[in-house]
Design a protein around this motif. Structure first.
Motif, short mmCIF file in Angstrom:
data_model
loop_
_atom_site.label_atom_id
_atom_site.label_comp_id
_atom_site.label_asym_id
_atom_site.label_seq_id
_atom_site.Cartn_x
_atom_site.Cartn_y
_atom_site.Cartn_z
N LEU A 177 1.41 10.02 -8.43
CA LEU A 177 0.36 10.68 -9.19
C LEU A 177 -0.26 9.72 -10.21
CD1 LEU A 177 2.02 14.16 -9.90
CD2 LEU A 177 0.17 13.67 -8.29
N ALA A 178 0.57 8.87 -10.79
CA ALA A 178 0.08 7.93 -11.80
C ALA A 178 -1.00 7.01 -11.24
CB ALA A 178 1.24 7.09 -12.33
N THR A 179 -0.90 6.64 -9.99
CA THR A 179 -1.88 5.71 -9.41
C THR A 179 -3.30 6.29 -9.43
OG1 THR A 179 -1.52 6.51 -7.14
CG2 THR A 179 -0.14 4.69 -7.89
N VAL A 180 -3.40 7.62 -9.30
CA VAL A 180 -4.74 8.23 -9.31
C VAL A 180 -5.14 8.71 -10.70
CG1 VAL A 180 -4.77 8.86 -6.87
CG2 VAL A 180 -3.76 10.44 -8.52
N PHE A 181 -4.17 9.17 -11.50
CA PHE A 181 -4.51 9.65 -12.85
C PHE A 181 -4.82 8.49 -13.80
CE2 PHE A 181 -2.52 13.64 -11.47
CZ PHE A 181 -3.44 14.55 -11.98
N LEU A 182 -4.37 7.29 -13.46
CA LEU A 182 -4.72 6.12 -14.25
C LEU A 182 -5.95 5.42 -13.69
CD1 LEU A 182 -1.24 4.44 -14.98
CD2 LEU A 182 -2.63 5.87 -16.51
N LYS A 183 -6.50 5.98 -12.61
CA LYS A 183 -7.68 5.43 -11.95
C LYS A 183 -7.43 4.02 -11.40
CE LYS A 183 -10.05 9.09 -12.72
NZ LYS A 183 -10.47 9.97 -11.61
N GLN A 184 -6.18 3.78 -11.04
CA GLN A 184 -5.83 2.52 -10.41
C GLN A 184 -6.15 2.54 -8.91
OE1 GLN A 184 -5.54 -0.04 -12.52
NE2 GLN A 184 -3.56 -0.71 -11.78
N HIS A 185 -6.07 3.74 -8.34
CA HIS A 185 -6.27 3.89 -6.91
C HIS A 185 -7.10 5.13 -6.60
CE1 HIS A 185 -3.63 0.75 -5.27
NE2 HIS A 185 -2.85 0.98 -6.30
N SER A 186 -7.72 5.09 -5.45
CA SER A 186 -8.40 6.26 -4.91
C SER A 186 -7.36 7.13 -4.20
CB SER A 186 -9.48 5.83 -3.91
OG SER A 186 -9.90 6.90 -3.11
N SER A 187 -7.66 8.38 -4.04
CA SER A 187 -6.76 9.27 -3.30
C SER A 187 -6.60 8.78 -1.86
CB SER A 187 -7.29 10.70 -3.32
OG SER A 187 -8.63 10.76 -2.89
N VAL A 188 -7.61 8.08 -1.36
CA VAL A 188 -7.54 7.52 0.00
C VAL A 188 -6.41 6.49 0.08
CG1 VAL A 188 -8.75 6.13 1.72
CG2 VAL A 188 -9.99 7.88 0.44
N ASP A 189 -6.24 5.70 -0.97
CA ASP A 189 -5.19 4.68 -1.00
C ASP A 189 -3.81 5.33 -0.92
OD1 ASP A 189 -7.33 2.99 -1.49
OD2 ASP A 189 -7.03 3.04 -3.67
N VAL A 190 -3.67 6.46 -1.61
CA VAL A 190 -2.39 7.17 -1.64
C VAL A 190 -2.07 7.75 -0.26
CG1 VAL A 190 -1.13 9.12 -2.63
CG2 VAL A 190 -2.62 7.72 -4.08
N ILE A 191 -3.05 8.38 0.35
CA ILE A 191 -2.86 8.96 1.69
C ILE A 191 -2.55 7.87 2.71
CG2 ILE A 191 -4.01 10.19 3.57
CD1 ILE A 191 -5.64 11.67 1.41
N ALA A 192 -3.25 6.76 2.62
CA ALA A 192 -3.02 5.64 3.54
C ALA A 192 -1.61 5.09 3.38
CB ALA A 192 -4.05 4.54 3.30
N ALA A 193 -1.14 4.99 2.13
CA ALA A 193 0.21 4.50 1.87
C ALA A 193 1.26 5.46 2.43
CB ALA A 193 0.42 4.32 0.37
N GLY A 194 1.01 6.75 2.29
CA GLY A 194 1.92 7.75 2.83
C GLY A 194 2.01 7.66 4.35
N PHE A 195 0.87 7.49 4.99
CA PHE A 195 0.85 7.37 6.45
C PHE A 195 1.55 6.09 6.89
CE2 PHE A 195 -1.17 5.88 10.39
CZ PHE A 195 -0.88 6.96 11.23
N LEU A 196 1.32 5.01 6.18
CA LEU A 196 1.97 3.74 6.50
C LEU A 196 3.48 3.87 6.37
CD1 LEU A 196 1.86 0.72 7.15
CD2 LEU A 196 1.49 0.28 4.71
N ALA A 197 3.94 4.55 5.31
CA ALA A 197 5.38 4.76 5.11
C ALA A 197 5.97 5.57 6.26
CB ALA A 197 5.62 5.47 3.78
N TYR A 198 5.20 6.54 6.74
CA TYR A 198 5.65 7.36 7.86
C TYR A 198 5.85 6.51 9.12
CZ TYR A 198 5.35 10.78 11.67
OH TYR A 198 5.60 11.50 12.82
N VAL A 199 4.91 5.61 9.37
CA VAL A 199 4.98 4.74 10.55
C VAL A 199 6.15 3.77 10.42
CG1 VAL A 199 3.80 2.92 11.85
CG2 VAL A 199 2.52 4.91 11.04
#
Length: 225
Positions: A177-199
């Motif tokens: 949550l911090a990555t988006v609330f600090l405006k460090q990342h877009s929500s797209v970055d978070v979703i992409a990271a989650g998908f990558l972790a799944y793979v």
């Protein structure tokens, strides 16, 4: 010389992790220096609805302690899980750098920070000064947090320690949550990271021989006995 060879052989995983760490840092800093303009902006509508909250700098910075502490603990207490966590981490980290190399990217929604507002705003101000808003897709902060939490769930060291497992989950989610609330990342970055972790999870913890076709074949063999 023979003693040195034996030491290297018995600690090959540590040496490989060290080499990977050096390669990653060099690659990362090169990208940070080269990707300064003419990069694709990662910005979707959802990002505009997420407010800036400077207090999330706390879990964001705790990420460094979280990842290193668990990694170091497993090195001494659960060597097999240490190897899997290292493979998990560097697989995603190198893939992220590869993506950023062939597809330079960054964000454009960092707010103007008043460092005198409070200590939290001051820390965010310093963070912005050190970390550029580039090379964000997928988020390494999110990917590594998921990797570490999975390692805690999988390790026998924490098998009967629900407090640590739940604490890890809370910290993992807070960091994401911090990555988006600090405006460090877009929500797209978070979703992409989650998908990558799944793979990567499927590759590291559930290889073909133990899942999918492999598992089906094992079941059929057992039924035929």
């Amino acid at each position: 010389m023979q003693k040195l060879k034996t030491t290297i052989k018995n600690n090959a995983d540590i040496f490989m992790t060290g080499i990977c760490g050096i390669v990653y840092l060099v690659w990362f800093f090169i990208l940070e220096q080269k990707v300064t303009d003419n990069y694709h902006i990662i910005h979707v509508g959802l990002d505009d609805y997420i407010p800036f909250v400077e207090y999330f700098i706390v879990p964001y910075l705790l990420w460094f302690v979280y990842v290193f502490a668990v990694w170091a603990f497993l090195l001494f207490k659960d060597r097999e899980m240490f190897k899997k966590l290292s493979i998990f981490l560097f697989s995603g980290m190198f893939f992220s750098l590869f993506v950023c190399t062939i597809y330079p990217n960054g964000t454009d929604f960092r707010p103007v920070i008043d460092p005198e507002k409070n200590i939290f705003a001051f820390l965010v101000y310093k963070l912005y000064g050190i970390d550029t808003p580039t090379n964000v897709l997928p988020s390494i902060h999110v990917f590594n947090s998921i990797a570490v939490h999975i390692a805690i769930l999988k390790s026998k060291c924490f098998e009967k320690k629900p407090v640590i497992k739940w604490g890890s989950l809370v910290l993992c989610i807070s960091i994401c949550l911090a990555t988006v609330f600090l405006k460090q990342h877009s929500s797209v970055d978070v979703i992409a990271a989650g998908f990558l972790a799944y793979v990567v999870y499927g590759i590291v913890y559930e290889p073909v021989t133990e899942s999918g076709t492999g598992r089906i074949l094992k079941t059929r063999k057992a039924d035929n006995l």
